[in-house]
Design a protein around this motif. Structure first.
Motif, mmCIF file in Angstrom:
data_model
loop_
_atom_site.group_PDB
_atom_site.id
_atom_site.type_symbol
_atom_site.label_atom_id
_atom_site.label_comp_id
_atom_site.label_asym_id
_atom_site.label_seq_id
_atom_site.Cartn_x
_atom_site.Cartn_y
_atom_site.Cartn_z
ATOM 1 N N SER A 33 -39.471 53.545 -29.740
ATOM 2 C CA SER A 33 -38.590 52.378 -29.635
ATOM 3 C C SER A 33 -39.292 51.292 -28.821
ATOM 4 O O SER A 33 -40.135 51.581 -27.967
ATOM 5 C CB SER A 33 -37.261 52.749 -28.991
ATOM 6 N N PHE A 34 -38.919 50.045 -29.080
ATOM 7 C CA PHE A 34 -39.554 48.916 -28.389
ATOM 8 C C PHE A 34 -38.677 47.685 -28.537
ATOM 9 O O PHE A 34 -37.737 47.658 -29.340
ATOM 10 C CB PHE A 34 -40.949 48.637 -28.977
ATOM 11 N N ARG A 35 -38.989 46.655 -27.770
ATOM 12 C CA ARG A 35 -38.301 45.375 -27.891
ATOM 13 C C ARG A 35 -39.273 44.301 -28.338
ATOM 14 O O ARG A 35 -40.442 44.285 -27.946
ATOM 15 C CB ARG A 35 -37.667 44.971 -26.555
ATOM 16 N N GLY A 36 -38.773 43.389 -29.162
ATOM 17 C CA GLY A 36 -39.579 42.273 -29.634
ATOM 18 C C GLY A 36 -38.707 41.330 -30.451
ATOM 19 O O GLY A 36 -37.621 41.704 -30.895
ATOM 20 N N ASP A 37 -39.177 40.090 -30.627
ATOM 21 C CA ASP A 37 -38.400 39.110 -31.398
ATOM 22 C C ASP A 37 -38.751 39.197 -32.882
ATOM 23 O O ASP A 37 -39.473 40.097 -33.319
ATOM 24 C CB ASP A 37 -38.630 37.701 -30.853
ATOM 25 N N LYS A 38 -38.233 38.243 -33.659
ATOM 26 C CA LYS A 38 -38.456 38.254 -35.104
ATOM 27 C C LYS A 38 -39.937 38.171 -35.448
ATOM 28 O O LYS A 38 -40.434 38.902 -36.315
ATOM 29 C CB LYS A 38 -37.709 37.091 -35.772
ATOM 30 N N GLY A 39 -40.653 37.302 -34.738
ATOM 31 C CA GLY A 39 -42.087 37.173 -34.984
ATOM 32 C C GLY A 39 -42.821 38.468 -34.710
ATOM 33 O O GLY A 39 -43.748 38.834 -35.446
ATOM 34 N N PHE A 40 -42.401 39.181 -33.667
ATOM 35 C CA PHE A 40 -43.056 40.453 -33.368
ATOM 36 C C PHE A 40 -42.734 41.488 -34.438
ATOM 37 O O PHE A 40 -43.570 42.337 -34.758
ATOM 38 C CB PHE A 40 -42.656 40.974 -31.991
ATOM 39 N N MET A 41 -41.532 41.442 -34.987
ATOM 40 C CA MET A 41 -41.174 42.352 -36.083
ATOM 41 C C MET A 41 -42.104 42.123 -37.269
ATOM 42 O O MET A 41 -42.581 43.074 -37.902
ATOM 43 C CB MET A 41 -39.717 42.137 -36.496
ATOM 44 N N TYR A 42 -42.372 40.846 -37.591
ATOM 45 C CA TYR A 42 -43.320 40.537 -38.667
ATOM 46 C C TYR A 42 -44.699 41.089 -38.327
ATOM 47 O O TYR A 42 -45.379 41.693 -39.161
ATOM 48 C CB TYR A 42 -43.423 39.021 -38.866
ATOM 49 N N LYS A 43 -45.121 40.874 -37.078
ATOM 50 C CA LYS A 43 -46.452 41.309 -36.638
ATOM 51 C C LYS A 43 -46.571 42.838 -36.687
ATOM 52 O O LYS A 43 -47.595 43.381 -37.112
ATOM 53 C CB LYS A 43 -46.713 40.810 -35.211
ATOM 54 N N ALA A 44 -45.524 43.531 -36.233
ATOM 55 C CA ALA A 44 -45.544 44.992 -36.215
ATOM 56 C C ALA A 44 -45.708 45.559 -37.619
ATOM 57 O O ALA A 44 -46.483 46.492 -37.842
ATOM 58 C CB ALA A 44 -44.269 45.523 -35.564
ATOM 59 N N ASN A 45 -44.983 44.997 -38.564
ATOM 60 C CA ASN A 45 -45.093 45.463 -39.949
ATOM 61 C C ASN A 45 -46.484 45.221 -40.521
ATOM 62 O O ASN A 45 -47.014 46.049 -41.259
ATOM 63 C CB ASN A 45 -44.056 44.761 -40.828
#
Length: 381
Positions: A33-45
């Protein structure tokens, strides 16, 4: 958010997330589990190598029976996530004494969503199991239900470069996890002596050059979401590509099957990595080290379960070839034939439990020394 992975790769994935800039990273079982914003969600994928899915939880509630589940799902304003003319699908995983059928949970979740749309709009979105606009994940653990949106869509092991596979292909996420776990960082020569369709070679090159793992993928689930931000995605992609680096060593693959070599070359070409990877038809057991200096070797030999090999002779030949032909090599391989390891004739310096699909495996490391260190070979027989 939640990043799902294979058993054994939780620590590797957590490290990836931390290096990528995630906040509040916490390991679980087959997930981080982790925290991040929408941009980080894009980056993670786009960038994570050992993640299978990135889930975005939208609500959590206590659940003891069917009525609790229905009410909890209905409490979500589904208009925020889905239009009536769009499609969706629900997947459920259940670890609870109150529910024993994940399909039942998925069906009841679907009913609650559909009923809300019918009551509000007089019509409902469709179910599409193959190409839905929204994938919804329901996870029930004991008395607790988490409803999440699946931001990835198809599993992230579908990188987009593999159009041809051999008889027993290795999953791309498993391959990347093995490479990272082995310490591969692109600072030596690399070899896969039984490369099959080339997955380990391609993942090794992408790690060495810091190329985002899913740069070749055609689509992510979040691209169909109502809050999809194409401009933000382009900025994230551009920032990741700026971090790509050069690689100054060699990456070589052998396979004795002509068909496997053809498939591997096709996949390397699809991944745009031809300048870094060479593949040739050759029997590893007839080979010896071709490069000066340290060599990093990772491979996925036939296990004997799905491919017909003479197990004892085959594993003995692996050990003999490594001892005689590959001084100065750090050799790793994965096998589900755990008993066969005794025929290698070398004692592994590491032995890690992993799973390849449903098969329990061992990921083993052998250190082959040069010069006076040859005395460190330890024969098991």
């Amino acid at each position: 958010m939640i990043a799902k992975t294979f058993f054994g790769f939780e620590e590797v994935l957590a490290k990836e997330l931390q290096l990528l800039g995630a906040m509040d990273v916490q390991q679980g079982t087959r997930m981080v589990s982790f925290r991040g914003d929408k941009g980080f969600m894009y980056k993670a994928n786009m960038a994570l190598r050992t993640a299978l899915k990135i889930l975005k939880p939208i609500t959590q509630f206590a659940v003891y029976n069917e009525a609790n589940l229905y009410k909890g799902v209905q409490s979500i304003n589904w208009d925020e996530y889905l239009d009536v003319h769009q499609s969706f699908v629900v997947n459920a995983t259940v670890f609870s004494d109150h529910f024993n059928n994940s399909q039942f949970v998925a069906l009841k979740t679907k009913d609650a969503i559909v009923d809300q749309f019918r009551n509000k709009h007089g019509k409902r979105p469709n179910i599409d199991k193959d190409f839905p606009d929204l994938k919804i994940n329901v996870h029930i653990q004991r008395d607790f239900c988490t409803i999440s949106l699946d931001s990835s869509g198809e599993s992230l092991h579908h990188r987009g470069y593999k159009t041809a596979t051999n008889m027993a292909p290795i999953n791309e996420v498993l391959a990347a996890g093995m490479l990272l776990m082995s310490g591969w960082d692109g600072r030596t020569h690399f070899m896969d002596p039984m490369c099959g369709s080339g997955t380990l070679l391609i993942e090794a090159a992408m790690i060495a050059c810091n190329i985002p793992s899913n740069i070749n993928r055609k689509e992510f689930g979040f691209e169909r979401w109502k809050d999809w931000d194409a401009d933000l995605f382009d900025k994230i992609e551009e920032s990741l590509l700026k971090k790509v680096r050069e690689f100054h060593y060699t990456i070589k693959g052998y396979d004795k099957a002509p068909s496997a070599v053809i498939k591997a070359k096709d996949n390397v070409k699809n991944a745009n990595l031809e300048e870094y990877i060479t593949v040739k038809q050759f029997n590893f057991f007839d080979s010896s080290k071709e490069t000066e200096g340290p060599l990093h070797m990772v491979f996925n030999p036939p296990y004997g379960e799905r491919l017909d090999v003479g197990v004892e002779r085959f594993y003995r030949e692996i050990g003999d070839t490594l001892k005689q032909g590959y001084p100065g090599t750090e050799a790793w391989f994965i096998t589900a034939n755990i008993e066969a390891l005794k025929f290698v004739g070398l004692r592994p310096s590491r032995k890690i439990q992993l799973y390849n699909g449903k098969l329990e495996t061992r990921f083993v490391k052998y250190e082959l020394y040069e010069g006076s260190k040859k005395g460190k070979y330890i024969n098991q027989n």
